[in-house]
Write a protein that holds these residues in place. Structure first.
Motif, PDB file in Angstrom:
ATOM      1  N   LEU B 207       0.839  -1.199   0.000  1.00  0.00           N
ATOM      2  CA  LEU B 207       0.000   0.000   0.000  1.00  0.00           C
ATOM      3  C   LEU B 207       0.870   1.243   0.000  1.00  0.00           C
ATOM      4  CD1 LEU B 207      -2.246  -2.005   1.082  1.00  0.00           C
ATOM      5  CD2 LEU B 207      -3.045  -0.089   2.439  1.00  0.00           C
ATOM      6  N   GLU B 208       0.454   2.238  -0.768  1.00  0.00           N
ATOM      7  CA  GLU B 208       1.114   3.538  -0.687  1.00  0.00           C
ATOM      8  C   GLU B 208       0.033   4.607  -0.670  1.00  0.00           C
ATOM      9  OE1 GLU B 208       4.211   3.976  -3.686  1.00  0.00           O
ATOM     10  OE2 GLU B 208       5.310   2.394  -2.634  1.00  0.00           O
ATOM     11  N   THR B 209       0.102   5.483   0.327  1.00  0.00           N
ATOM     12  CA  THR B 209      -0.886   6.553   0.540  1.00  0.00           C
ATOM     13  C   THR B 209      -2.315   6.113   0.215  1.00  0.00           C
ATOM     14  OG1 THR B 209      -0.453   7.455  -1.665  1.00  0.00           O
ATOM     15  CG2 THR B 209       0.737   8.445   0.176  1.00  0.00           C
ATOM     16  N   GLY B 210      -2.684   5.003   0.813  1.00  0.00           N
ATOM     17  CA  GLY B 210      -4.068   4.568   0.738  1.00  0.00           C
ATOM     18  C   GLY B 210      -4.463   3.863  -0.536  1.00  0.00           C
ATOM     19  N   LYS B 211      -3.491   3.603  -1.397  1.00  0.00           N
ATOM     20  CA  LYS B 211      -3.820   2.897  -2.637  1.00  0.00           C
ATOM     21  C   LYS B 211      -2.972   1.642  -2.760  1.00  0.00           C
ATOM     22  CE  LYS B 211      -4.928   7.169  -5.036  1.00  0.00           C
ATOM     23  NZ  LYS B 211      -4.120   8.375  -4.955  1.00  0.00           N
ATOM     24  N   MET B 212      -3.555   0.632  -3.393  1.00  0.00           N
ATOM     25  CA  MET B 212      -2.836  -0.612  -3.625  1.00  0.00           C
ATOM     26  C   MET B 212      -1.892  -0.395  -4.807  1.00  0.00           C
ATOM     27  SD  MET B 212      -2.878  -3.679  -2.513  1.00  0.00           S
ATOM     28  CE  MET B 212      -4.497  -4.084  -1.904  1.00  0.00           C
ATOM     29  N   VAL B 213      -0.593  -0.652  -4.626  1.00  0.00           N
ATOM     30  CA  VAL B 213       0.318  -0.452  -5.758  1.00  0.00           C
ATOM     31  C   VAL B 213       0.903  -1.754  -6.285  1.00  0.00           C
ATOM     32  CG1 VAL B 213       0.906   1.932  -5.237  1.00  0.00           C
ATOM     33  CG2 VAL B 213       2.237   0.092  -4.204  1.00  0.00           C
ATOM     34  N   LEU B 214       0.966  -2.771  -5.458  1.00  0.00           N
ATOM     35  CA  LEU B 214       1.596  -4.015  -5.898  1.00  0.00           C
ATOM     36  C   LEU B 214       0.967  -5.177  -5.166  1.00  0.00           C
ATOM     37  CD1 LEU B 214       5.476  -3.542  -5.733  1.00  0.00           C
ATOM     38  CD2 LEU B 214       4.186  -4.381  -7.700  1.00  0.00           C
ATOM     39  N   GLU B 215       0.961  -6.344  -5.800  1.00  0.00           N
ATOM     40  CA  GLU B 215       0.612  -7.534  -5.039  1.00  0.00           C
ATOM     41  C   GLU B 215       1.379  -8.714  -5.596  1.00  0.00           C
ATOM     42  OE1 GLU B 215      -3.818  -7.861  -6.718  1.00  0.00           O
ATOM     43  OE2 GLU B 215      -3.043  -9.742  -5.886  1.00  0.00           O
ATOM     44  N   GLY B 216       1.531  -9.733  -4.788  1.00  0.00           N
ATOM     45  CA  GLY B 216       2.269 -10.894  -5.260  1.00  0.00           C
ATOM     46  C   GLY B 216       2.543 -11.833  -4.113  1.00  0.00           C
ATOM     47  N   THR B 217       3.251 -12.928  -4.407  1.00  0.00           N
ATOM     48  CA  THR B 217       3.609 -13.836  -3.330  1.00  0.00           C
ATOM     49  C   THR B 217       4.748 -13.198  -2.551  1.00  0.00           C
ATOM     50  OG1 THR B 217       5.280 -14.962  -4.619  1.00  0.00           O
ATOM     51  CG2 THR B 217       3.043 -15.814  -4.786  1.00  0.00           C
ATOM     52  N   GLY B 218       4.969 -13.699  -1.348  1.00  0.00           N
ATOM     53  CA  GLY B 218       6.025 -13.142  -0.514  1.00  0.00           C
ATOM     54  C   GLY B 218       7.351 -13.125  -1.235  1.00  0.00           C
ATOM     55  N   LYS B 219       7.637 -14.203  -1.931  1.00  0.00           N
ATOM     56  CA  LYS B 219       8.923 -14.322  -2.604  1.00  0.00           C
ATOM     57  C   LYS B 219       9.046 -13.345  -3.775  1.00  0.00           C
ATOM     58  CE  LYS B 219      12.099 -17.921  -4.087  1.00  0.00           C
ATOM     59  NZ  LYS B 219      13.035 -16.804  -4.148  1.00  0.00           N
ATOM     60  N   GLU B 220       7.971 -13.275  -4.560  1.00  0.00           N
ATOM     61  CA  GLU B 220       7.968 -12.327  -5.687  1.00  0.00           C
ATOM     62  C   GLU B 220       8.278 -10.907  -5.232  1.00  0.00           C
ATOM     63  OE1 GLU B 220       4.472 -14.519  -8.272  1.00  0.00           O
ATOM     64  OE2 GLU B 220       4.121 -12.466  -7.584  1.00  0.00           O
ATOM     65  N   LEU B 221       7.589 -10.513  -4.139  1.00  0.00           N
ATOM     66  CA  LEU B 221       7.767  -9.138  -3.676  1.00  0.00           C
ATOM     67  C   LEU B 221       9.162  -8.924  -3.110  1.00  0.00           C
ATOM     68  CD1 LEU B 221       4.317  -8.301  -2.084  1.00  0.00           C
ATOM     69  CD2 LEU B 221       5.239  -7.528  -4.255  1.00  0.00           C
ATOM     70  N   MET B 222       9.688  -9.961  -2.496  1.00  0.00           N
ATOM     71  CA  MET B 222      11.030  -9.866  -1.926  1.00  0.00           C
ATOM     72  C   MET B 222      12.032  -9.527  -3.033  1.00  0.00           C
ATOM     73  SD  MET B 222      11.922 -10.938   1.417  1.00  0.00           S
ATOM     74  CE  MET B 222      11.732 -12.633   1.923  1.00  0.00           C
ATOM     75  N   ASP B 223      11.783 -10.057  -4.260  1.00  0.00           N
ATOM     76  CA  ASP B 223      12.705  -9.823  -5.374  1.00  0.00           C
ATOM     77  C   ASP B 223      12.338  -8.601  -6.198  1.00  0.00           C
ATOM     78  OD1 ASP B 223      14.007 -12.114  -4.636  1.00  0.00           O
ATOM     79  OD2 ASP B 223      12.739 -13.417  -5.883  1.00  0.00           O
ATOM     80  N   ASN B 224      11.191  -8.006  -5.886  1.00  0.00           N
ATOM     81  CA  ASN B 224      10.726  -6.866  -6.679  1.00  0.00           C
ATOM     82  C   ASN B 224      11.617  -5.634  -6.448  1.00  0.00           C
ATOM     83  OD1 ASN B 224       9.033  -4.289  -6.837  1.00  0.00           O
ATOM     84  ND2 ASN B 224       7.802  -5.773  -7.974  1.00  0.00           N
ATOM     85  N   GLU B 225      11.974  -4.979  -7.556  1.00  0.00           N
ATOM     86  CA  GLU B 225      12.892  -3.830  -7.459  1.00  0.00           C
ATOM     87  C   GLU B 225      12.315  -2.716  -6.599  1.00  0.00           C
ATOM     88  OE1 GLU B 225      16.013  -3.392  -8.285  1.00  0.00           O
ATOM     89  OE2 GLU B 225      15.943  -5.522  -8.817  1.00  0.00           O
ATOM     90  N   HIS B 226      11.026  -2.419  -6.813  1.00  0.00           N
ATOM     91  CA  HIS B 226      10.383  -1.329  -6.084  1.00  0.00           C
ATOM     92  C   HIS B 226      10.394  -1.618  -4.575  1.00  0.00           C
ATOM     93  CE1 HIS B 226       7.706   2.023  -5.366  1.00  0.00           C
ATOM     94  NE2 HIS B 226       6.954   1.223  -4.612  1.00  0.00           N
TER      95      HIS B 226
END
Lengths: 308, 234
Positions: B207-226
């Motif tokens: 979440l960023e300032t009240g909006k959903m910006v990304l979703e994924g599995t824990g592992k995917e997000l761990m590797d996500n650049e952002h």
């Protein structure tokens, strides 16, 4: 010398007996304060209503005021419930009224009650002339060689004992039952209480009823030893307020200790300074509590218990 | 199990959640991550009915929970372990646990569940007669979790369970959360401790300032650049 000790002890006893009744009045106000965060400035007026109930039951049906406790207390409970549900709750829901201002509603309720009492019952002073009104226990009756003489007025003693019984039952209710615990939880953190499944709105209603019932019981205990008139409520609202400040807002134990302190202090002022000075003593202790003991007795207890 | 669809939430006139949607399935551990003020706690408070959305729906097992009185949610199986613990500080440890089991079957099973909580956190048993306010931060968090478990929840929501705790305690708390999940309880967790959280979460939403910006599995997000630059400091 022994006369001095006698006067001192007699004053102390009188103060203690008065303080027990004060505690009962104070607990009702502090419970309401704790759960709703508003001071109920109609508290004394509710007591006045209960006293009229006890008075008329005595005059019309010759019911002893101590028996009236069993009648007036539930009546006052439902009256408190109705006041909370139909008068205070709707006002609390209006966001544009600051919470501090909701107190003003209770002032209005108090005014309406005392003026209605004046209209219906006139402003005459009344009392219930129970036949044991001036009976007393004397120390010398039990201990023949006692060096000092002390007396215990029977109605004062009975009132005090009943006040203690009511207070102890209340303590059991608040600490041993789920409803009691829910009331305490609501007072401490209402959102967390809601998350735990407490119906916060109902707890408010029950608490106001309980507060009214307690002060109603106090009214029945007061009437055999006191006189009654419609404007008496204001004085007792003030007393309850002083006790609540002295004890610490929302603290039950604080209210008990605060009530006893106030009772003893008033009794001492009456004996050693002069009868008419008792209300002055009340104000002195009120100001002193605000200046030297912000947070009241409860603050000291809390510091002690939480080790802070 | 839990379906949040397009909710808008306001504090007074200020909108803090914008068209937020996410879901949690039975048996999952789902995390909401984001910076301070992203609206994570607000989302949990909305699910527990302390705040109400102006728009959108929230369903739990197909039932519209916005129509249900907030104090009944715990009976349906939704427990909330709030941010800052929110214990009843002037009640004893035991009384706090009692408060977690006011309704339904949890009330009948109170004694047994208490033993269960004491076996997870033996330190609470030692301090059962102490006031909750006298406990250390870690013990308070244990009590808050224990109180949540007393309601025998099907979904338990943790709001910043690691906040203000020493690293060793953070590890302990996360181990407990893993155990809770193994018992078959669904977990929704809000955290600023992103690394630790992503390692236990099946799925996560950013979440960023009240909006959903990304979703994924824990592992995917761990590797996500952002996620890496914003939260993991890599």
């Amino acid at each position: 010398m022994s006369v001095q000790i006698e006067i001192f002890l007699q004053t102390l006893i009188a103060g203690l007996l008065l303080g027990g009744l004060y505690a009962l009045i104070g607990i009702g106000m502090t419970l309401i304060m704790g759960v709703m965060k508003i001071i109920n400035l109609a508290h004394g007026e509710l007591m006045m209503v209960a006293m009229y109930i006890a008075y008329w039951l005595f005059v019309l049906f010759h019911i002893d005021p101590y028996v009236s406790v069993l009648i007036a207390t539930p009546v006052m409970f439902f009256m408190g419930v109705a006041i909370q549900k139909y008068l205070i709750n709707p006002v609390m829901k209006v966001e544009s009224i600051l919470p501090e201002n909701q107190v003003i509603l209770t002032v209005g309720i108090g005014m309406v009650l005392s003026n209605m009492a004046t209209i219906f019952f006139t402003s005459d002073y009344r009392s219930t002339p129970v036949d044991y009104a001036s009976n007393a226990f004397y120390l010398s009756d039990y201990w023949r060689d006692s060096p000092i003489e002390l007396s215990l007025s029977i109605p004062w003693t009975v009132s005090f004992i009943l006040a203690v019984i009511i207070t102890v039952s209340l303590w059991f209710f608040l600490t041993k039952t789920d409803t009691g615990k829910s009331i305490r939880a609501t007072a401490q953190d209402k959102d967390a209480a809601l998350m735990m499944g407490v119906n916060v709105e109902r707890m408010r209603v029950v608490t106001f009823g309980l507060g009214a019932a307690l002060v109603g019981a106090a009214g029945c205990l007061f009437i055999p030893i006191y006189y009654l008139y419609p404007a008496l409520g204001g004085k007792f609202t003030l007393i309850a307020f002083v006790i609540t400040i002295l004890g610490g807002l929302g603290s039950t134990i604080g209210a008990i200790i605060g009530g006893l302190i106030l009772g003893i202090f008033e009794s001492m002022t009456a004996t050693y300074v002069g009868m008419g000075w008792a209300p002055v003593g009340r104000f002195v202790i009120f100001i002193a509590a605000l200046i030297f003991l912000p947070g009241g007795v409860a603050a000291i207890l809390r510091r002690h218990k939480l080790g802070k | 199990m839990l379906e949040v669809r397009g909710i808008d939430v306001f504090y007074g006139d200020v909108q803090v959640i914008w068209d937020l949607s996410f879901s949690v399935s039975e048996g999952e551990v789902v995390a909401l991550i984001g910076a301070n003020g992203a609206g994570k706690s607000t989302t949990l408070k909305t699910i527990s009915g302390i705040l109400s959305p102006r728009k959108g729906t929230i369903t739990f097992n197909g039932e519209d929970i916005l129509k249900i009185k907030p104090y009944r949610l715990i009976e349906m199986g939704i427990a909330h372990v709030p941010e800052g613990r929110r214990l009843f500080v002037e009640m004893t440890v035991e009384e706090n646990l009692d408060m977690g089991s006011l309704r339904g079957t949890a009330r009948k099973e109170r004694q047994r569940n208490k033993e269960m909580v004491y076996s997870i956190f033996p330190r609470l048993k030692e301090r059962s007669r102490q006031l909750a306010g006298t406990l250390s931060g870690g013990e308070q968090q244990m009590l808050a979790i224990g109180r949540g478990l007393m309601s025998m929840p099907r979904l338990i929501m943790f709001d910043e369970p690691s906040l203000g705790l020493a690293p060793i305690l953070v590890k302990e708390i996360f181990a407990v959360i893993e155990n809770i999940r193994k018992e078959g309880v669904t977990v929704l967790i809000v955290e600023q401790n992103v690394k630790q959280t992503l390692s236990v979460a099946d799925r996560a939403y950013v979440l960023e300032t009240g909006k959903m910006v990304l979703e994924g599995t824990g592992k995917e997000l761990m590797d996500n650049e952002h996620v890496k630059t914003a939260f993991l400091g890599v």
